[in-house]
Scaffold this active site. Structure first.
Site, mmCIF file in Angstrom:
data_model
loop_
_atom_site.group_PDB
_atom_site.id
_atom_site.type_symbol
_atom_site.label_atom_id
_atom_site.label_comp_id
_atom_site.label_asym_id
_atom_site.label_seq_id
_atom_site.Cartn_x
_atom_site.Cartn_y
_atom_site.Cartn_z
ATOM 1 N N GLU A 1 -0.142 -5.252 5.852
ATOM 2 C CA GLU A 1 1.060 -5.344 5.334
ATOM 3 C C GLU A 1 2.418 -6.487 6.448
ATOM 4 O O GLU A 1 2.627 -7.165 5.181
ATOM 5 C CB GLU A 1 1.274 -4.201 5.479
ATOM 6 N N LYS B 1 14.582 7.684 2.271
ATOM 7 C CA LYS B 1 13.368 7.214 3.401
ATOM 8 C C LYS B 1 14.899 6.295 4.671
ATOM 9 O O LYS B 1 14.491 5.887 5.151
ATOM 10 C CB LYS B 1 13.539 5.980 3.158
ATOM 11 N N LYS C 1 6.848 0.801 8.765
ATOM 12 C CA LYS C 1 5.877 0.850 8.094
ATOM 13 C C LYS C 1 5.221 1.511 9.287
ATOM 14 O O LYS C 1 4.896 1.512 10.231
ATOM 15 C CB LYS C 1 5.476 -0.450 7.611
ATOM 16 N N GLY C 2 3.824 1.936 7.893
ATOM 17 C CA GLY C 2 2.453 2.035 8.577
ATOM 18 C C GLY C 2 1.564 3.298 8.327
ATOM 19 O O GLY C 2 0.586 3.843 8.967
ATOM 20 N N THR D 1 0.772 -1.485 0.486
ATOM 21 C CA THR D 1 0.073 0.032 0.067
ATOM 22 C C THR D 1 0.831 0.785 -0.308
ATOM 23 O O THR D 1 1.976 1.409 0.259
ATOM 24 C CB THR D 1 -1.131 0.108 1.345
ATOM 25 N N GLY D 2 1.244 2.533 -0.563
ATOM 26 C CA GLY D 2 1.268 3.427 -0.301
ATOM 27 C C GLY D 2 1.666 4.193 -1.952
ATOM 28 O O GLY D 2 1.173 3.092 -3.417
ATOM 29 N N SER D 3 2.046 5.142 -2.420
ATOM 30 C CA SER D 3 2.001 5.475 -3.407
ATOM 31 C C SER D 3 3.490 5.207 -3.936
ATOM 32 O O SER D 3 3.442 5.942 -5.557
ATOM 33 C CB SER D 3 2.534 7.527 -3.355
ATOM 34 N N ALA E 1 7.948 1.373 2.998
ATOM 35 C CA ALA E 1 8.409 1.855 4.047
ATOM 36 C C ALA E 1 8.435 3.304 4.504
ATOM 37 O O ALA E 1 8.870 4.121 3.389
ATOM 38 C CB ALA E 1 9.512 0.896 4.328
ATOM 39 N N ASP F 1 6.419 -4.155 -1.804
ATOM 40 C CA ASP F 1 5.490 -2.694 -0.589
ATOM 41 C C ASP F 1 6.238 -1.988 -0.122
ATOM 42 O O ASP F 1 7.952 -1.365 -0.319
ATOM 43 C CB ASP F 1 5.122 -3.568 0.801
HETATM 44 C C1 A5P Z 1 0.885 2.086 4.650
HETATM 45 O O1 A5P Z 1 0.455 0.571 5.984
HETATM 46 C C2 A5P Z 1 2.751 2.665 4.846
HETATM 47 O O2 A5P Z 1 3.586 1.198 5.958
HETATM 48 C C3 A5P Z 1 3.600 2.158 2.916
HETATM 49 O O3 A5P Z 1 3.937 1.261 2.615
HETATM 50 C C4 A5P Z 1 4.612 3.234 3.566
HETATM 51 O O4 A5P Z 1 3.913 3.952 4.253
HETATM 52 C C5 A5P Z 1 5.117 4.378 2.436
HETATM 53 O O5 A5P Z 1 4.356 4.476 2.109
HETATM 54 P P1 A5P Z 1 4.443 5.682 0.025
HETATM 55 O O6 A5P Z 1 5.574 5.034 -0.232
HETATM 56 O O7 A5P Z 1 3.730 6.160 0.039
HETATM 57 O O8 A5P Z 1 5.420 6.470 0.714
#
Ligand code: A5P
Length: 231
Positions: A105, A123, A96-97, A27-29, A85, A83
């Site tokens: 996740e 990061k 994460k999260g 999940t995430g951008s 992070a 995924d």
């Molecule tokens: C989601 O719950 C997070 O663990 C994401 O994997 C994390 O925030 C990274 O997201 P971005 O790729 O959007 O920064």
């Protein structure tokens, strides 16, 4: 920050998927670009895969791109999970999260033979907890007591419920998220995880230790891949 960097990392990871794989979809951008890359390979190369989504957001995205999705309880293991992070340290331990999907996740990552993280270079940190808060998913019942218990943990400088549009943020599992900020970062991630995850009311923490097998770090020039030899 740079969509270009996120795209570079995501698209690199999409190429690691093999025909027939069961794939954990994060999940995430950043991982969004990996999911789009996988969908492109399905239509252009006839790649056959099935995905397990880590959030309703990802389920909708993958579904709209025509990726076959299966239930987590219908697989014994995943060949690969990809995924994002929020922080990565030199031992490839993670926070994460921040996107709020940490529990799903972690469950998906725990089933994966290869757990590939996609992130932009910024990061990467020497010490976890220096750039991002640590998210903890807690049951709503008794959550104020859970917050009090967590606030007594050594090194916690600030602690608060995650909010979204002025209301408490609710995870896909119907829980709350409490964010923890540390004075000088996290001294001993394993010890901290043990403390947090044995606290009554806590479902899990955003500390993903010893789980990532590869980290794809990108900048505008390309990627650097860090690998763990054992886990
Ligand atoms: C989601 O719950 C997070 O663990 C994401 O994997 C994390 O925030 C990274 O997201 P971005 O790729 O959007 O920064």
């Amino acid at each position: 920050v740079g969509e270009a960097e996120k795209r570079i990392a995501g698209e690199y990871a999409a190429r690691l998927v093999k025909d027939g794989d069961h794939v954990g979809l994060g999940t995430g951008s950043t991982v969004k670009y990996a999911i789009e890359g996988i969908a492109r390979r399905i239509s252009l190369e006839g790649l056959k895969i099935s995905g397990v989504a880590t959030s309703t957001r990802t389920e909708e995205l993958a579904g709209s791109l025509g990726i076959t999705l299966i239930d987590i309880d219908d697989v014994e293991k995943l060949d690969i999970a990809i995924d994002g992070a929020d922080e990565i340290n030199p031992s490839l331990d993670l926070i994460k999260g921040l996107g709020g999907a940490l529990f799903r996740e972690k469950v998906v990552a725990s089933l994966a033979e290869r757990f590939v993280i996609v992130a932009e270079q910024s990061k990467y940190v020497e010490k976890l907890g220096t750039r991002s808060p640590l998210p903890v998913e807690v049951a709503r019942f008794g959550s104020v007591q859970a917050l009090h218990r967590l606030s007594s943990i050594e090194g916690v400088q600030k602690i608060d419920f995650r909010r979204k549009d002025g209301k408490p943020f609710i995870t896909d599992n119907g829980n709350y998220v409490i964010d923890l900020w540390f004075k000088d970062g996290i001294e001993n991630p394993a010890k901290l995880r043990e403390k947090i995850e044995s606290t009554l009311g806590v479902l899990t923490s955003g500390l993903f230790l010893g789980m990532a097998t590869e980290v794809v770090l990108s900048d505008t020039q390309g990627v650097r891949v860090l690998e763990r030899s054992e886990r």
